[in-house]
Write a protein that holds these residues in place. Structure first.
Motif, mmCIF file in Angstrom:
data_model
loop_
_atom_site.group_PDB
_atom_site.id
_atom_site.type_symbol
_atom_site.label_atom_id
_atom_site.label_comp_id
_atom_site.label_asym_id
_atom_site.label_seq_id
_atom_site.Cartn_x
_atom_site.Cartn_y
_atom_site.Cartn_z
ATOM 1 N N LYS A 150 -7.022 -6.765 0.905
ATOM 2 C CA LYS A 150 -8.242 -6.398 0.052
ATOM 3 C C LYS A 150 -8.997 -5.127 0.690
ATOM 4 O O LYS A 150 -9.403 -4.313 0.051
ATOM 5 C CB LYS A 150 -9.297 -7.610 0.206
ATOM 6 C CG LYS A 150 -10.482 -7.228 -0.624
ATOM 7 C CD LYS A 150 -11.118 -8.733 -0.716
ATOM 8 C CE LYS A 150 -12.387 -8.579 -1.868
ATOM 9 N NZ LYS A 150 -13.622 -7.607 -0.955
ATOM 10 N N SER A 153 -4.811 -7.049 -5.149
ATOM 11 C CA SER A 153 -3.718 -8.021 -5.047
ATOM 12 C C SER A 153 -3.791 -9.058 -6.314
ATOM 13 O O SER A 153 -2.758 -9.731 -6.539
ATOM 14 C CB SER A 153 -4.396 -8.997 -3.874
ATOM 15 O OG SER A 153 -5.510 -9.616 -4.002
ATOM 16 N N ALA A 154 -4.803 -8.949 -7.004
ATOM 17 C CA ALA A 154 -4.731 -9.823 -8.283
ATOM 18 C C ALA A 154 -3.914 -9.443 -9.073
ATOM 19 O O ALA A 154 -3.100 -10.045 -9.981
ATOM 20 C CB ALA A 154 -6.184 -9.954 -9.103
ATOM 21 N N LYS A 155 -3.443 -8.278 -9.086
ATOM 22 C CA LYS A 155 -2.280 -7.759 -10.031
ATOM 23 C C LYS A 155 -0.796 -7.951 -9.906
ATOM 24 O O LYS A 155 0.094 -7.766 -10.346
ATOM 25 C CB LYS A 155 -2.474 -6.005 -10.274
ATOM 26 C CG LYS A 155 -3.898 -5.543 -10.598
ATOM 27 C CD LYS A 155 -3.989 -4.082 -10.698
ATOM 28 C CE LYS A 155 -5.171 -3.496 -11.048
ATOM 29 N NZ LYS A 155 -5.497 -3.932 -12.600
ATOM 30 N N LEU A 156 -0.868 -8.752 -8.561
ATOM 31 C CA LEU A 156 0.596 -8.966 -7.974
ATOM 32 C C LEU A 156 0.745 -10.267 -8.442
ATOM 33 O O LEU A 156 2.061 -10.796 -8.211
ATOM 34 C CB LEU A 156 0.449 -8.842 -6.325
ATOM 35 C CG LEU A 156 0.007 -7.428 -5.929
ATOM 36 C CD1 LEU A 156 0.335 -7.509 -4.492
ATOM 37 C CD2 LEU A 156 1.298 -6.356 -6.344
ATOM 38 N N GLN A 157 -0.248 -10.972 -8.961
ATOM 39 C CA GLN A 157 0.129 -12.390 -9.365
ATOM 40 C C GLN A 157 1.048 -12.508 -10.416
ATOM 41 O O GLN A 157 0.985 -11.627 -11.373
ATOM 42 C CB GLN A 157 -1.265 -13.288 -9.645
ATOM 43 C CG GLN A 157 -2.168 -13.174 -8.491
ATOM 44 C CD GLN A 157 -1.563 -13.597 -7.132
ATOM 45 O OE1 GLN A 157 -1.058 -14.593 -7.137
ATOM 46 N NE2 GLN A 157 -1.773 -13.019 -5.999
ATOM 47 N N ASP A 205 2.204 -11.884 2.636
ATOM 48 C CA ASP A 205 1.307 -13.152 1.973
ATOM 49 C C ASP A 205 0.114 -13.348 3.211
ATOM 50 O O ASP A 205 -1.014 -13.539 2.692
ATOM 51 C CB ASP A 205 2.194 -14.390 2.110
ATOM 52 C CG ASP A 205 3.264 -14.627 0.883
ATOM 53 O OD1 ASP A 205 3.031 -13.681 0.049
ATOM 54 O OD2 ASP A 205 4.220 -15.178 1.216
ATOM 55 N N ARG A 216 5.753 -1.976 -10.340
ATOM 56 C CA ARG A 216 5.565 -2.811 -9.069
ATOM 57 C C ARG A 216 6.475 -2.108 -7.995
ATOM 58 O O ARG A 216 7.703 -1.687 -8.317
ATOM 59 C CB ARG A 216 6.124 -4.202 -9.169
ATOM 60 C CG ARG A 216 5.155 -4.973 -9.984
ATOM 61 C CD ARG A 216 5.902 -6.315 -10.583
ATOM 62 N NE ARG A 216 4.755 -7.246 -11.103
ATOM 63 C CZ ARG A 216 3.990 -8.262 -10.750
ATOM 64 N NH1 ARG A 216 4.101 -8.420 -9.254
ATOM 65 N NH2 ARG A 216 2.836 -8.767 -11.445
ATOM 66 N N ILE A 265 -2.719 -10.624 2.444
ATOM 67 C CA ILE A 265 -3.404 -10.969 1.387
ATOM 68 C C ILE A 265 -4.321 -12.189 1.710
ATOM 69 O O ILE A 265 -5.699 -12.342 1.356
ATOM 70 C CB ILE A 265 -2.460 -11.372 0.055
ATOM 71 C CG1 ILE A 265 -1.873 -10.146 -0.451
ATOM 72 C CG2 ILE A 265 -3.462 -11.885 -1.107
ATOM 73 C CD1 ILE A 265 -0.872 -10.396 -1.285
ATOM 74 N N LYS A 290 8.930 -8.863 -1.582
ATOM 75 C CA LYS A 290 8.184 -8.856 -2.938
ATOM 76 C C LYS A 290 7.006 -7.883 -3.015
ATOM 77 O O LYS A 290 6.868 -6.799 -1.940
ATOM 78 C CB LYS A 290 7.116 -10.292 -2.496
ATOM 79 C CG LYS A 290 6.235 -10.299 -1.504
ATOM 80 C CD LYS A 290 5.505 -11.450 -1.449
ATOM 81 C CE LYS A 290 6.035 -12.689 -1.332
ATOM 82 N NZ LYS A 290 5.454 -13.729 -1.489
#
Length: 267
Positions: free
Chosen positions: A251, A263-267, A242, A221, A245, A120
């Motif tokens: 972070k 990490s928020a950009k991976l959602q 996972d 990505r 994170i 991922k």
């Protein structure tokens, strides 16, 4: 030849065939091989700041990708063994079994997914069109037609430059590309936006600017590159990412290199 001899011969040939296939089948399970060895071999450049590079003071290999690789290995319960190589040979090294995975900002693209597997995504960025501050002729990717762009050959950034009509001048990494740009030996470089931010943080007076960005999936990505058909290894690595994170490790690494939690950009 009697029927009995024919049967014996056929059985012998079948046994040899099975024996010859057994090592190949066993070697194809990369996750099992990694667990047995107690280490995971990671291919990376070592010349691509801030992702994979050597510290000036002690020459130690470090960077965002390197730290992610070490953290993933720790979650897998094995040691991280880094094997450095030039970008153009990294994927070939995976094919030749020089290492088990590549962690070097390899963009996830349909073309690569047809031949390899990816974890991922572990980071999201964009392609940036970088020019000198005094260049007002290049305002977007379409303006690259007939211009010279410094890029690592075979990278997605080089392909984007070529698609827009640029002549690609081969370099080994971001720093070499910007050096040629500042020396006016090329007109632009299409490169990683996060690399640009890190460069400007280190050299705020450098007279370069970003005039356009491309957030397409092939640039946005990056994932950990694996050989095709390694489902157990992919599952283990995805779970490790996972966990990084969830426990805040990602972070900390992200803020160390980019000043924010990506990490928020991976959602």
């Amino acid at each position: 030849m009697t029927l009995l001899k024919k049967l014996w011969l056929a059985a012998g040939i079948a046994s040899l065939a099975l024996l010859s296939q057994a090592p190949a089948q066993a070697a194809s399970d990369d996750w099992a091989a990694i667990q047995k060895a107690g280490s995971i071999r990671i291919g990376t450049e070592g010349t691509y700041a801030p992702f994979s590079f050597h510290q000036a003071q002690d020459n130690l290999l470090t960077g965002f990708d390197v730290e992610i690789g070490r953290a993933v290995a720790a979650k897998l319960g094995v040691k991280a063994e880094f094997i450095e190589g030039k970008w153009d040979g990294l994927i070939a090294g995976l094919n030749a079994n020089r290492y088990d995975v590549v962690i070097n900002q390899v963009g996830i693209s349909p073309e690569r997914q047809a031949k390899y597997d990816f974890s991922k995504p572990y980071i999201a960025s964009a392609a940036a069109l970088i020019v000198r501050e005094d260049n007002n002729a290049i305002k977007g990717f379409a303006d690259l037609k007939g211009q010279r762009s410094a890029n690592s050959i075979s990278s997605n950034f080089a392909k984007l430059a070529e698609r827009n009509g640029a002549e690609v001048v081969a370099v080994q990494g971001f720093n070499d590309a910007v050096a040629l740009l500042l020396a006016s030996r090329v007109d632009a470089t299409v490169n990683d936006y996060l690399s640009y931010l890190d460069f400007k943080k280190q050299r705020p007076q450098a007279k370069v600017k970003v005039v356009a960005t491309d957030h397409s999936a092939e640039f946005g990505r990056s994932g950990i590159l694996l050989r095709k058909g390694q489902a157990p290894l992919k599952t283990a690595i995805d779970k490790a990412l996972d966990a990084l994170i969830a426990d805040g490790t990602y972070k900390k690494i992200s803020e160390r290199y980019f000043g924010e939690d990506l990490s928020a950009k991976l959602q």
